[in-house]
Scaffold this motif. Structure first.
Motif, mmCIF file in Angstrom:
data_model
loop_
_atom_site.group_PDB
_atom_site.id
_atom_site.type_symbol
_atom_site.label_atom_id
_atom_site.label_comp_id
_atom_site.label_asym_id
_atom_site.label_seq_id
_atom_site.Cartn_x
_atom_site.Cartn_y
_atom_site.Cartn_z
ATOM 1 N N VAL A 78 9.119 0.513 10.207
ATOM 2 C CA VAL A 78 9.298 -0.159 8.922
ATOM 3 C C VAL A 78 9.636 -1.629 9.192
ATOM 4 O O VAL A 78 10.580 -1.928 9.925
ATOM 5 C CB VAL A 78 10.426 0.503 8.109
ATOM 6 C CG1 VAL A 78 10.607 -0.216 6.775
ATOM 7 C CG2 VAL A 78 10.120 1.986 7.879
ATOM 8 N N HIS B 218 -0.564 -2.826 7.964
ATOM 9 C CA HIS B 218 0.302 -3.100 6.807
ATOM 10 C C HIS B 218 0.050 -2.087 5.699
ATOM 11 O O HIS B 218 0.997 -1.544 5.104
ATOM 12 C CB HIS B 218 0.039 -4.520 6.301
ATOM 13 C CG HIS B 218 0.831 -4.884 5.081
ATOM 14 N ND1 HIS B 218 2.180 -5.199 5.127
ATOM 15 C CD2 HIS B 218 0.479 -4.963 3.759
ATOM 16 C CE1 HIS B 218 2.619 -5.461 3.902
ATOM 17 N NE2 HIS B 218 1.611 -5.316 3.071
ATOM 18 N N ALA B 219 -1.235 -1.818 5.425
ATOM 19 C CA ALA B 219 -1.567 -0.864 4.366
ATOM 20 C C ALA B 219 -1.095 0.537 4.723
ATOM 21 O O ALA B 219 -0.656 1.296 3.844
ATOM 22 C CB ALA B 219 -3.082 -0.876 4.117
ATOM 23 N N LEU C 222 5.241 4.703 3.155
ATOM 24 C CA LEU C 222 6.499 4.485 2.439
ATOM 25 C C LEU C 222 6.404 4.972 0.993
ATOM 26 O O LEU C 222 7.375 5.523 0.455
ATOM 27 C CB LEU C 222 6.872 3.006 2.474
ATOM 28 C CG LEU C 222 7.467 2.504 3.794
ATOM 29 C CD1 LEU C 222 7.630 0.988 3.759
ATOM 30 C CD2 LEU C 222 8.812 3.164 4.081
ATOM 31 N N ASN C 223 5.265 4.778 0.372
ATOM 32 C CA ASN C 223 5.090 5.279 -1.002
ATOM 33 C C ASN C 223 5.150 6.794 -1.040
ATOM 34 O O ASN C 223 5.774 7.386 -1.932
ATOM 35 C CB ASN C 223 3.761 4.786 -1.575
ATOM 36 C CG ASN C 223 3.783 3.312 -1.926
ATOM 37 O OD1 ASN C 223 4.846 2.741 -2.160
ATOM 38 N ND2 ASN C 223 2.610 2.687 -1.951
ATOM 39 N N VAL D 270 12.039 -4.752 4.579
ATOM 40 C CA VAL D 270 11.475 -3.725 3.706
ATOM 41 C C VAL D 270 12.452 -2.561 3.620
ATOM 42 O O VAL D 270 12.990 -2.115 4.636
ATOM 43 C CB VAL D 270 10.114 -3.228 4.249
ATOM 44 C CG1 VAL D 270 9.585 -2.073 3.407
ATOM 45 C CG2 VAL D 270 9.113 -4.368 4.273
ATOM 46 N N GLU E 161 2.641 0.787 4.058
ATOM 47 C CA GLU E 161 2.890 0.824 2.621
ATOM 48 C C GLU E 161 2.546 2.193 2.037
ATOM 49 O O GLU E 161 3.293 2.735 1.216
ATOM 50 C CB GLU E 161 2.059 -0.262 1.916
ATOM 51 C CG GLU E 161 2.648 -1.661 2.058
ATOM 52 C CD GLU E 161 4.026 -1.756 1.424
ATOM 53 O OE1 GLU E 161 4.194 -1.304 0.265
ATOM 54 O OE2 GLU E 161 4.953 -2.255 2.098
ATOM 55 N N GLU E 162 1.428 2.753 2.471
ATOM 56 C CA GLU E 162 1.030 4.078 1.983
ATOM 57 C C GLU E 162 2.061 5.136 2.378
ATOM 58 O O GLU E 162 2.452 5.982 1.559
ATOM 59 C CB GLU E 162 -0.340 4.455 2.546
ATOM 60 C CG GLU E 162 -0.808 5.841 2.135
ATOM 61 C CD GLU E 162 -2.003 6.323 2.951
ATOM 62 O OE1 GLU E 162 -2.511 7.413 2.637
ATOM 63 O OE2 GLU E 162 -2.400 5.628 3.901
#
Length: 382
Positions: A363, A252-253, A259-260, A367, A256-257
């Motif tokens: 993804v 998950h992290a 995508l950022n 999201v 998220e990283e």
């Protein structure tokens, strides 16, 4: 997700038979249902134009499914009358699917393999460690580190008085040497293991001693678990739960990283290589044309795929080389491809990503991902 295991599929030309089949056996008529699925696969391959020899190779492989211990599903890839890759799946496909195409149809794999990262698990005690690699397909022991064990004279009890300090100091030095050996072996195993996480389990003091001796880049992806033991026959149920939770949190992290980074470096589709006043060194590509351009230039560091990417079935043009991909036939010819072939965008881009060692991340549903379901974080800007 690392797809390096798919490289055998890119060493030969197609056409390819690609089969996704449910192999669960949870019902009373499981054997009958399996036969029906296999007949459906054979029918689909024949209708698609597969040659009889390759079709037979696939059916022979499916017929040897074990009666018990089978994975929820399998993906089988065959060409030239030979099964080249047989991949156990973490989840069954919605329905059995068989295709015949120039490229192997690998696009469904990211959603069926699971996104838990491969991890190296070290079971530590005062005499050494056993090291196990867990990935999407299996768990297996990969190494053992044998440490040193100091025994005092008449080692039935701890010496007292003036000998006690000497004894404790020798024991401590011996354990420090063992921790050095374990950490060194983990550092040697790490590059070739393909692991993205390290789990240390055993006594807390012993775990911490090994952790402190690891290289910094490995410590950054290391977690400690309370419930593991090196002892033969020890229960691993609680440890398995801890590891599953840690892998899920890591995955998950990681998404998220990525995508950022993607959102920070995003450009308009097709213009990721342009340099302007708003240029950002953390560049990104969005949409099929831009990601194709990045893949051809070996720039893709992380490929982002949306669930059921709407542009996945879009045609692109390819050649035999993994970087010979273009959105137009003329562009492929300009790359030196004499006879460009049509292919699905998702299969072609996954081929390029896997061959280049790029990470592939799915993804999650709900999201906000890249337009059309395709995006990339680049290794460098154009």
């Amino acid at each position: 997700m690392e797809l390096g295991f798919l490289k055998p599929l890119f060493d030969r030309l197609g056409p390819w038979a690609s089969v996704y089949i449910d192999t669960t056996r949870a019902t009373e008529d499981a054997a009958k249902q399996q036969k029906l699925r296999e007949r459906s696969v054979a029918s689909q391959l024949i209708d698609a134009g597969a040659d009889p020899y390759t079709c037979r190779a696939v059916m022979d492989r499916l017929a040897h499914e074990p009666a018990s211990g089978a994975p929820p599903g399998r993906a089988v890839f065959a060409a030239g009358a030979e099964v080249v890759l047989d991949v156990p799946l973490s989840a069954p496909p919605v329905s059995s699917e068989a295709t015949w195409s120039y490229l192997p149809h690998i696009a469904p794999l990211p959603g069926l393999l699971g996104d838990e990262p491969p991890c190296l698990v070290a079971y530590i005690d005062r005499t050494g460690a056993d090291m196990e690699l867990r990935d999407a397909q299996r768990s297996r022991t990969v190494a053992t580190a044998d440490g040193k064990e100091w025994q005092g004279r008449g080692h039935r009890s701890i010496p007292t008085d003036r000998y006690e300090w000497h004894y404790r100091n020798k024991v401590e030095n011996t354990w420090n040497e063992t921790a050095d050996i374990i950490a060194g072996e983990l550092a040697r195993q790490w590059p070739e293991s393909g692991a993205q996480m390290l789990v240390l389990t055993g006594d807390s003091r012993e775990r911490r001693a090994v952790y402190n001796r690891l290289p910094e880049q490995i410590r950054a992806v290391t977690v400690e678990a309370e419930n593991g033991s090196r002892s033969p026959g020890a229960s691993r149920r609680l440890l398995d739960q801890q590891i599953a939770q840690a892998r899920e949190q890591y995955a998950h992290a990681r998404v998220e990283e990525a995508l950022n980074r993607f959102r920070t470096g995003r450009r308009h589709p097709g213009s990721h290589g342009e340099r302007g006043v708003d240029s950002n060194p953390g560049d990104a590509a969005e949409g099929v044309p831009a990601v194709v351009d990045a893949a051809r230039s070996h720039q893709v560091d992380t490929l982002l795929l949306g669930q059921d990417a709407p542009d996945g079935g879009r045609d692109v043009w390819i050649g035999p080389g993994v970087d010979q991909v273009a959105v137009q036939r003329g562009q492929a010819q300009a790359l030196g491809v004499s006879k460009p072939q049509r292919a699905r965008a998702d299969d072609a881009l996954l081929r390029s990503a896997a061959a280049a060692g790029a990470e592939v991340l799915l993804v999650p549903e709900g999201v906000q991902g890249p337009a059309g379901g395709f995006g990339a974080v680049l290794r460098w800007s154009g």
